[in-house]
Motif scaffolding. Structure first.
Motif, PDB file in Angstrom:
ATOM      1  N   LEU A 119       0.797  -1.224   0.000  1.00 44.76           N
ATOM      2  CA  LEU A 119       0.000   0.000   0.000  1.00 44.76           C
ATOM      3  C   LEU A 119       0.833   1.279   0.000  1.00 44.76           C
ATOM      4  CD1 LEU A 119      -2.727  -1.128   2.573  1.00 44.76           C
ATOM      5  CD2 LEU A 119      -2.859  -1.148   0.071  1.00 44.76           C
ATOM      6  N   ARG A 120       2.066   1.197   0.464  1.00 42.34           N
ATOM      7  CA  ARG A 120       2.971   2.354   0.531  1.00 42.34           C
ATOM      8  C   ARG A 120       2.423   3.435   1.474  1.00 42.34           C
ATOM      9  NH1 ARG A 120       7.642   0.262  -1.539  1.00 42.34           N
ATOM     10  NH2 ARG A 120       7.187  -0.865  -3.474  1.00 42.34           N
ATOM     11  N   THR A 121       3.279   4.373   1.811  1.00 41.83           N
ATOM     12  CA  THR A 121       2.860   5.434   2.725  1.00 41.83           C
ATOM     13  C   THR A 121       2.181   6.580   1.983  1.00 41.83           C
ATOM     14  OG1 THR A 121       5.076   6.405   2.587  1.00 41.83           O
ATOM     15  CG2 THR A 121       4.630   4.947   4.443  1.00 41.83           C
ATOM     16  N   MET A 122       1.320   7.285   2.694  1.00 43.34           N
ATOM     17  CA  MET A 122       0.623   8.440   2.147  1.00 43.34           C
ATOM     18  C   MET A 122       1.604   9.578   1.889  1.00 43.34           C
ATOM     19  SD  MET A 122      -2.589   8.555   4.800  1.00 43.34           S
ATOM     20  CE  MET A 122      -3.053  10.175   4.172  1.00 43.34           C
ATOM     21  N   PRO A 123       1.307  10.481   0.964  1.00 47.30           N
ATOM     22  CA  PRO A 123       2.126  11.675   0.790  1.00 47.30           C
ATOM     23  C   PRO A 123       2.189  12.479   2.087  1.00 47.30           C
ATOM     24  CG  PRO A 123       0.608  11.425  -1.061  1.00 47.30           C
ATOM     25  CD  PRO A 123       0.206  10.407  -0.024  1.00 47.30           C
ATOM     26  N   GLY A 124       3.397  12.880   2.472  1.00 49.94           N
ATOM     27  CA  GLY A 124       3.560  13.641   3.702  1.00 49.94           C
ATOM     28  C   GLY A 124       3.839  12.789   4.918  1.00 49.94           C
ATOM     29  N   ILE A 125       3.786  11.455   4.765  1.00 48.07           N
ATOM     30  CA  ILE A 125       4.067  10.539   5.874  1.00 48.07           C
ATOM     31  C   ILE A 125       5.375   9.808   5.581  1.00 48.07           C
ATOM     32  CG2 ILE A 125       3.310   8.477   7.111  1.00 48.07           C
ATOM     33  CD1 ILE A 125       1.663  10.872   7.806  1.00 48.07           C
TER      34      ILE A 125
END
Length: 343
Positions: A119-125
């Protein structure tokens, strides 16, 4: 865009077996009548198990998975088998958009590795965090993160955890402005590492976020109910969690031993049974079950491996609330607001 009406369930994960997982899903279905489930695992076994839950049969689909992640399996090996295991396929259903969340009672390390890679990390995280609810003496539970995903954290990690934890508390605990604190070795401003003090300074300056930052909290105050979100690195958080769980078992065992020590004690137990039952219910981990990996491009909930039917239903209930409230969007909005404040 994920289909928010579906939740993918790793039906084969967990120590208690398929029957308990299906019973928990059926119980959650009675609470969330509009929710539907993708039951991932051995198709023949799941179909046979559904015979005991007619209310679930019409609200679910079976997704066959030929293999299962073992409880002690190394994360690396589990990753290589992700495409053929019930855990990996459940997470992939979220990635595909077929489910709004995935729930598993399986191997924590494998689940964390699969979720991060898929899923990968959200932008900014920078890093996802593992968050869970702990019982308190207050009006509601407390959200605590990180509980083991990141052993070492810098100030930016702690700030991001605070923003994500506050968003999670607003959804799960139905709070408008959660009270947030950083776990520290003292409540004074000069205590703690540079990372903790720098994170505190930044959170104090972020006045437009839907949270109330209340400084530092010491370990002996975690269960007092004075805060709604407690933020720490994964090393400290995991130790604090295991200590709290051990203390709860210690108290329960001590009471059991005390009430069985004599005839008078047994009579006293009968008189105080309503109070002891209240204590048992409050400390029962099945009433607080369901840790979530926050900061990913999709929701993954970890149910305790030994969870019973109630515990599985509780984890699914948390997943359903997060999906309905669009938690990922809330986190993204709060991160954007924090960035504007910092600028």
């Amino acid at each position: 865009m994920s289909d928010s009406s579906w939740i993918a369930v790793d039906a084969m994960g967990g120590d208690e077996g398929l029957a308990v997982m299906l019973a928990g899903v059926a119980r959650a279905r009675r609470r969330h009548e509009g929710m539907r489930f993708l039951l991932v695992g051995d198709e023949d076994a799941i179909r046979a198990g559904l015979a005991a839950h007619p209310n679930l049969t019409q609200a679910s689909e079976i997704v066959h998975a030929p293999e299962v992640v073992d409880s002690g399996e190394a994360a690396g090996r589990a990753l290589r088998r992700a495409k053929i295991t019930s855990m990996g396929i459940a997470i992939d259903l979220v990635k595909q958009g077929r489910a709004g969340a995935a729930v598993s009672s399986g191997n924590t390390g494998a689940l964390m590795a699969m979720a991060k890679l898929s899923l990968r990390t959200m932008p900014g995280i920078d890093r996802p965090a593992l968050a869970a609810l702990l019982p308190t003496l207050g009006d509601n539970d407390v959200v605590m993160l990180d509980l083991g995903a990141n052993a070492e954290c810098d100030a930016n990690n702690l700030i991001q955890f605070a923003v994500m934890g506050a968003a999670y508390a607003r959804v799960t605990l139905d709070l408008d402005a959660p009270r947030v604190a950083l776990l520290n070795i003292g409540s004074e401003d000069q205590k703690g590492t540079d990372s903790i003090r720098d994170a505190a300074a930044a959170l104090r300056a972020a006045g437009h976020l839907p949270m109330r930052f209340e400084g530092f909290v010491e370990g002996d105050r975690l269960s007092r109910g004075h805060h709604d979100v407690i933020v720490c690195d994964g090393f400290s958080g995991n130790i604090a969690l295991k200590t709290a769980e051990g203390t709860a078992r210690f108290v329960a065992d001590l009471l059991r031993r005390a009430f069985s020590s004599s005839v008078r004690s047994k009579i006293g137990f009968l008189i105080s049974r309503p109070a002891t039952q209240l204590l048992r219910d409050h400390l029962d981990p099945n009433n607080h079950n369901g840790a979530v990996f926050l900061g990913l491009n999709g929701l993954v909930v970890k149910s305790h491996g030994s969870a019973n039917e109630l515990g599985v239903a509780t984890a699914i209930h948390h997943a359903a609330k997060m999906v309905k409230a669009d938690l990922a969007r809330r986190i993204a909005d709060d991160l954007g607001n924090f960035a504007r404040d910092a600028a």
